[in-house]
Write an enzyme that holds these catalytic residues in place. Structure first.
Site, mmCIF file in Angstrom:
data_model
loop_
_atom_site.group_PDB
_atom_site.id
_atom_site.type_symbol
_atom_site.label_atom_id
_atom_site.label_comp_id
_atom_site.label_asym_id
_atom_site.label_seq_id
_atom_site.Cartn_x
_atom_site.Cartn_y
_atom_site.Cartn_z
ATOM 1 N N LYS A 43 0.846 -1.199 0.000
ATOM 2 C CA LYS A 43 0.000 0.000 0.000
ATOM 3 C C LYS A 43 0.876 1.240 0.000
ATOM 4 O O LYS A 43 1.716 1.441 0.875
ATOM 5 C CB LYS A 43 -0.920 0.026 1.216
ATOM 6 C CG LYS A 43 -2.003 1.126 1.104
ATOM 7 C CD LYS A 43 -2.935 1.137 2.289
ATOM 8 C CE LYS A 43 -2.404 2.012 3.392
ATOM 9 N NZ LYS A 43 -2.344 3.447 3.020
ATOM 10 N N CYS B 23 14.200 9.625 7.851
ATOM 11 C CA CYS B 23 14.244 9.141 9.223
ATOM 12 C C CYS B 23 15.667 8.988 9.743
ATOM 13 O O CYS B 23 15.899 9.036 10.952
ATOM 14 C CB CYS B 23 13.500 7.808 9.340
ATOM 15 S SG CYS B 23 14.045 6.571 8.145
#
Length: 485
Positions: free
Chosen positions: A181, A291
């Protein structure tokens, strides 16, 4: 700058299709609608999971190593052939500067597929343990690695090609089937990957399914469904906690690559000019939307002001603007929502006592640009030093001695990455080994490559991507014993 892209389709059970409802994808450099994506809900997620389950349970995908190697080789070739199409879409939908697409935004991830395709033919899926005596008989024992099953893979917006392929390539190599997804902010580039798989590879129907959705319902079903065996998620720590809790209901295997608040430790014997320039450019890589970016710069207190001045000089030379321009280093934030969040955190930091050296405001004109921002004299316990910003914001934190630098570096819920600089590699490595982090750069060294595991300690996640460890995330271990002949 192009503000139009083809509308895309879902991939479910080998078929490309749309949905009655769609949602817009916006070019973050202009604010204009780029294209539309199908808005998958629980029904589409259910169909994709069923297709993946059927492909895993009833076809030879999980056991046919030669087929998997051939399909991964095809996928690599297709990505190479369509690289420029994917580059243009990545620049306009993700806001990634052209420079980044030659590395981590596109070309390096394509290399990840090549690495797993080359690994697969020689990977040892079994290990012989020999014969042992038990209960008056001789027993032959061996261990086999087999595919873990159906994988639900949920990715964020910041590096959609890299993160999708870092999950997809090892999962397919292992023999798993996948429901992937894409992120609501960048659905088109992930759907484009699904279309290439459907139209240009021999990957069987149901082995790879690709969804896009504007809401949370499809993703929630993927993390709780009884027919999903593994959940791999990259995104915020807050969402990762919820996924871990949701997956516990069916005791799923969970791999999480979450947030970071990585330190860059400057020791007192480091080359300050070189380090300051590196810190400036790193904090602005993809507008700070990474990140593993080092967002805490830990410096000797006696050199704090000197280093701050050097970093500010570096930030002043960052080329910011149209990401289609090959000379531009920093593009926009992904959305106005993200820009508001970043600005609010900066303003709170200043109210809490940090000194705003430069930046700290939106850039005029279209798009979601934010000025490269430097905060000095930051309290290591403050929000700006503890929470992930995901914007071009660097916080400078002074320390008094090496022990305090290590203590501040470890003063975080996160432990994803970090860096240390010293005139002595030996001293730098000694400091790095005392900081709890999954990856570390020594004097500017790069650890990031397809063969090197990537992941974090503490609340930066569970598990590893890339390398042999990345493949192991999608394998189960089965031990056999048979009476020896």
């Amino acid at each position: 700058m192009t503000d139009k892209a083809p509308d895309r389709r879902l991939l479910i059970d080998g078929r490309l299709s749309g949905t009655a409802a769609t949602f817009a994808s916006v070019n973050p450099a202009t604010g204009a609608v780029l294209g539309h994506a199908p808005d998958a809900g629980p029904a589409e997620a259910e169909a994709a999971i069923a297709a993946a389950r059927n492909a895993f349970d009833t076809t030879s995908w999980a056991t046919d190593r030669d087929l998997r190697a051939r399909c991964l080789d095809q996928l690599h070739g297709v990505l190479v052939d369509h690289k420029e199409e994917l580059r243009a879409l990545t620049i306009t939908e993700v806001g990634a500067p052209h420079q980044l697409t030659t590395g981590a935004q596109l070309e390096e991830p394509i290399g990840v597929v090549r690495w797993y395709a080359d690994l697969l033919p020689t990977y040892e899926f079994s290990r012989d343990l020999g014969v042992h005596e038990a209960r008056g008989a001789r027993h032959h024992r061996w261990v086999e690695k087999e595919a873990a099953g159906v994988v639900a893979a949920i990715i964020p917006y910041n590096y959609p090609n890299q993160i999708a392929l870092a999950k997809l390539a090892p999962a397919l190599a292992a023999g798993c089937t996948v429901v992937l997804k894409g992120a609501p902010d960048t659905p088109l580039v992930t759907l484009a990957l699904g279309e290439l798989i459907a139209e240009h590879t021999d990957i069987p129907p149901g082995v790879v399914n690709v969804l896009s959705s504007s809401g949370a319902a499809a993703g929630e079903l993927m993390t709780t469904h009884k027919d999903v065996d593994v959940v791999t998620f990259t995104g915020s720590t807050a969402t990762g906690r919820r996924i871990m809790a949701a997956a516990s209901g069916t005791v799923k295997r969970v791999f999480l690559e979450l947030g970071g608040k990585s330190p860059m430790v400057v020791l007192d014997d480091a080359d300050l000019q070189a380090v300051s320039m590196m810190a400036a450019f790193m904090s602005c890589s993809h507008a700070g939307q990474g990140c593993a970016i080092c967002t805490r710069l830990l410096v000797p207190r006696a050199r704090h002001d000197e280093i701050v001045e050097m970093v500010a000089g570096g930030l002043a030379h960052i080329p910011v603007g149209d990401p289609t321009d090959p000379a531009v280093y920093m593009g926009p934030l992904i959305s106005e929502r993200q820009r508001v969040k970043v600005d609010a955190m900066v303003q709170r930091a200043v109210a809490d006592g940090a000194k705003l050296v430069c930046g700290g405001e939106r850039m005029p004109g279209p798009g979601f640009f934010y000025k490269p921002t430097l905060l000095a004299g930051v309290d290591p316990d403050s929000e700006i030093a503890q929470e992930e910003v995901f914007g071009p914001v660097l916080s400078v934190i002074p320390y008094d001695d090496e022990a305090e630098a290590i203590r501040i570096a470890n003063n975080s819920a996160y432990g994803l990455s970090g860096a240390v600089f010293s005139a002595s590699d030996e001293r730098a490595v000694g400091v790095a080994r005392r900081i709890r982090s999954g990856t570390f750069s020594i004097n500017g060294g790069s650890y990031f490559a397809p063969d090197s595991p990537f992941g974090g300690y503490k609340q930066s996640g569970v598990g590893r991507e890339y390398g042999l460890e990345g493949l192991a995330e999608f394998l189960e271990t089965k031990t056999f014993g048979a009476v020896a002949k």
